[in-house]
Design an enzyme around this catalytic site. Structure first.
Site, PDB file in Angstrom:
ATOM      1  N   ASP A  17      -0.044   5.070   0.938  1.00 16.43           N
ATOM      2  CA  ASP A  17      -0.243   6.022   2.036  1.00 16.43           C
ATOM      3  C   ASP A  17      -0.412   5.285   3.360  1.00 16.43           C
ATOM      4  O   ASP A  17      -1.301   4.450   3.500  1.00 16.43           O
ATOM      5  CB  ASP A  17      -1.469   6.896   1.763  1.00 16.43           C
ATOM      6  CG  ASP A  17      -1.374   7.625   0.421  1.00 16.43           C
ATOM      7  OD1 ASP A  17      -0.249   7.943  -0.001  1.00 16.43           O
ATOM      8  OD2 ASP A  17      -2.420   7.856  -0.198  1.00 16.43           O
ATOM      9  N   ASP A  47       0.869  -1.162   0.000  1.00 15.32           N
ATOM     10  CA  ASP A  47       0.000   0.000   0.000  1.00 15.32           C
ATOM     11  C   ASP A  47       0.916   1.224   0.000  1.00 15.32           C
ATOM     12  O   ASP A  47       2.081   1.140   0.396  1.00 15.32           O
ATOM     13  CB  ASP A  47      -0.871  -0.034   1.260  1.00 15.32           C
ATOM     14  CG  ASP A  47      -1.676   1.227   1.431  1.00 15.32           C
ATOM     15  OD1 ASP A  47      -2.374   1.626   0.476  1.00 15.32           O
ATOM     16  OD2 ASP A  47      -1.612   1.822   2.522  1.00 15.32           O
TER      17      ASP A  47
END
Length: 177
Positions: free
Chosen positions: A11, A9
């Site tokens: 952020d 991922d």
């Protein structure tokens, strides 16, 4: 030949989550990210970022800004990221690429011939964990970003403080296999 990969991922996992990042000057790597990615690369993993970017669909920023952000992040990481995939859609668009649906991973698996059984999905939200489960890839929750709020209810069996701790575990596991 199939290759192993770590799907990350963006952020809250590799960079600090600033809620709809819209300025390059707000990009800040989470401590240990560079070392983690270097460790994974040195141990033969493709490193692929998969990120929901609904700010595009909401009109907060453009797809070209997201691409420019990814180029900038990769520059900060000495170009060690093999690929960036992102979903520009809003949750209500019901697309096949928005996590926890597997569209981004499916595309990467085809493109890189990835061995899902020996790969991992790492993120700070339950949608990342569910992405791993839905794709048949071992999910890991990191407690950076939003991770702490999912710690007690996650479906992930593997939980680490941050990406660096997760990468160390993955590479140690590899060396004993």
């Amino acid at each position: 030949m199939e290759v192993k990969a770590v799907f990350l991922d963006r952020d809250g996992t590799i960079i600090e989550d600033v809620n709809y990042l819209s300025r390059l000057e707000d990009v800040k790597l989470i401590k240990g990210t560079n070392e983690a990615i270097e460790l994974l690369k040195n141990n033969g993993y493709k490193v692929i970022v998969v990120s929901n970017q609904s700010g595009v669909g909401r009109g907060y920023f453009t797809e070209s800004f997201v691409r420019k952000t990814h180029e900038y992040i990769n520059t900060l990481l000495n170009n060690k990221i093999d690929a960036f995939y992102f979903c520009p859609h809003k949750p209500e668009d019901n697309c096949s690429c928005r996590k926890p649906k597997t569209g981004m991973i499916d595309e990467a698996v085809k493109h890189f011939n990835i061995d899902k059984e020996n790969s991992f999905v790492i993120g700070d939200k339950e949608s990342d964990v569910e992405l791993g489960i839905n794709a048949g890839i071992t999910p890991i929750l990191v407690l950076s970003g939003y991770g702490r709020q999912y710690k007690d209810s996650t479906k992930a069996e593997l939980i680490f403080e941050n990406l660096y701790e997760a990468a160390k575990w993955i590479c140690q596991k590899d060396s004993t296999a």
